[in-house]
Design an enzyme around this catalytic site. Structure first.
Site, short mmCIF file in Angstrom:
data_model
loop_
_atom_site.label_atom_id
_atom_site.label_comp_id
_atom_site.label_asym_id
_atom_site.label_seq_id
_atom_site.Cartn_x
_atom_site.Cartn_y
_atom_site.Cartn_z
CG PHE A 115 30.91 -11.72 -10.26
CD1 PHE A 115 31.18 -13.07 -10.43
CD2 PHE A 115 31.87 -12.02 -11.67
CE1 PHE A 115 31.93 -14.21 -10.63
CE2 PHE A 115 32.62 -12.20 -12.13
CZ PHE A 115 32.98 -13.05 -10.97
CB VAL A 144 38.55 -12.10 -6.93
CG1 VAL A 144 39.20 -13.30 -7.14
CG2 VAL A 144 37.47 -12.34 -7.74
CG ASP A 163 32.84 -8.75 -19.52
OD1 ASP A 163 32.77 -7.38 -19.76
OD2 ASP A 163 32.75 -8.68 -17.81
CB ILE A 176 41.81 -10.40 -4.99
CG1 ILE A 176 43.08 -11.63 -4.78
CG2 ILE A 176 43.03 -9.50 -5.76
CD1 ILE A 176 43.06 -12.80 -5.77
N GLY A 177 40.32 -8.80 -5.03
CA GLY A 177 39.42 -7.69 -5.81
C GLY A 177 37.55 -7.55 -5.65
#
Ligand code: ATP
Length: 321
Positions: free
Chosen positions: A43, A46, A153, A38-39
């Site tokens: 970190f 995904v 975040d 997905i991206g």
């Protein structure tokens, strides 16, 4: 035994059958079907995947998988996630907790992030929709704070919006991300794009060159989450980030000194701007709680609609320069 040590003190006083040990959330990596990417985030990657239905799989790209501290931090975050059940928070389904394959499995969010709606597609939301979105963000955030979890975040990239529903992701992952590969680079401070404008003055003032932002160094609090919400509210209203186009050094200096993005060119009513100013208060104690913001938001539409039904906020673009 981790069954006991993984529990928080409150849980220890509960009958054993009521306690949810971390092990119950452990998903064997082999059970996951990994599909397309997905991206890529700070970190790790995904993936879309399948585990009893469609899921999002966040694979963590740790520097040192054998490092006990890394694993402990990760497990602490997982222990936090399992406490979250709210319709405006992404559903935590479990985690792969055996190094070297550390991953977090959540429900797959449909739709787009607010970041995409606002900054990529340049969509404009009218005031009542803006308020409905903000209210749901406050609900999810208020719940997190009530459970003593900080997001750390909060940003439009971590808020999905589809069919009128808001889903917040990535809460509490900040301390994990700092352990990830590529996040520790040399003697300077690495600042991801679009991150600074969410950081409260006390957090900005604690940033140091030479070491990566670290949870233990940075004074995150419920009030710093509220500051970040202020920036989300600004983006919803104005379609831009505060301090847009300015270099990081300039933003750090201004925010650290207590200066705010001027609102003089923004054509929104004073009560809408008051929320911004309250969330962006220099002193953390002066910022409202999410419950207070929600009550203020609830009063907004009535006032506004009394003056002009379905009044869209036409915000001046001239303030951009
Ligand atoms: P950063 O790492 O700076 O926070 P990011 O938010 O883009 O940036 P990730 O949170 O790792 O990074 O997300 C990577 C991609 O995966 C993004 O496009 C994000 O929207 C998407 N994504 C994350 N979680 C989910 C989810 N539960 N469902 C669907 N897509 C997701």
């Amino acid at each position: 035994d981790s069954q006991v040590s993984d529990m928080d003190p409150n849980e220890r006083s509960w009958p054993r059958q009521n306690s949810l040990s971390l092990r119950e959330w452990d998903i064997p990596f082999d059970e996951l079907q990994i599909e397309e990417t997905i991206g890529v985030g700070r970190f790790g990657v995904v993936y879309k995947g399948n585990w009893h239905g469609s899921v999002a799989i966040k694979m963590l790209n740790m520097d040192d998988m054998d490092d006990k501290k890394t694993l402990e931090t990760f497990k602490q975050e997982v222990a936090n996630f399992r406490k979250t059940r709210h319709e405006n928070l992404v559903l935590f389904m479990g985690a792969c907790m055996k190094p070297p394959r550390l991953a977090i499995v959540t429900s797959l969010c449909k739709g787009m992030t607010l970041y995409k709606h606002i900054h990529v597609r340049k969509e404009k939301f009218n005031l009542s929709r803006t308020i409905r979105i903000a209210q749901q963000v406050c609900q999810g955030m208020g719940y997190l704070h009530a459970r003593e979890i900080l997001h750390k975040d909060l940003k439009t990239k971590n808020i999905f919006y589809e069919n009128g529903k808001v889903v917040i992701t990535d809460f509490g992952l900040f301390s994990v991300t700092k352990l990830c590969q590529g996040n520790r680079k040399g003697d300077w401070l690495t600042i991801p794009k679009g991150w600074l404008c969410y950081l409260a003055p006390e957090v900005i003032r604690s940033l140091k060159a030479g070491n990566q932002p670290d949870d233990t160094d940075l004074p995150f609090s419920t009030a710093s989450d509220v500051y970040a919400f202020g920036t989300v509210w600004y983006e919803l209203l104005y379609g831009e980030w505060p301090f847009h186009g300015q270099p990081p050094e300039g933003i750090i200096w201004q925010v650290g000194k207590g200066m705010k993005q001027p609102l003089t060119n923004i054509q929104a009513s004073q009560d809408v701007k008051d929320i911004l100013m309250a969330c962006w208060a220099y002193k953390p104690v002066e910022r409202p709680h999410f419950g207070n913001i929600q009550s203020t938001l609830l009063k907004l539409p009535k006032k506004r609609l009394a003056r002009s039904p379905s009044h869209p906020i036409h915000l001046s673009r001239s303030a951009e320069s």
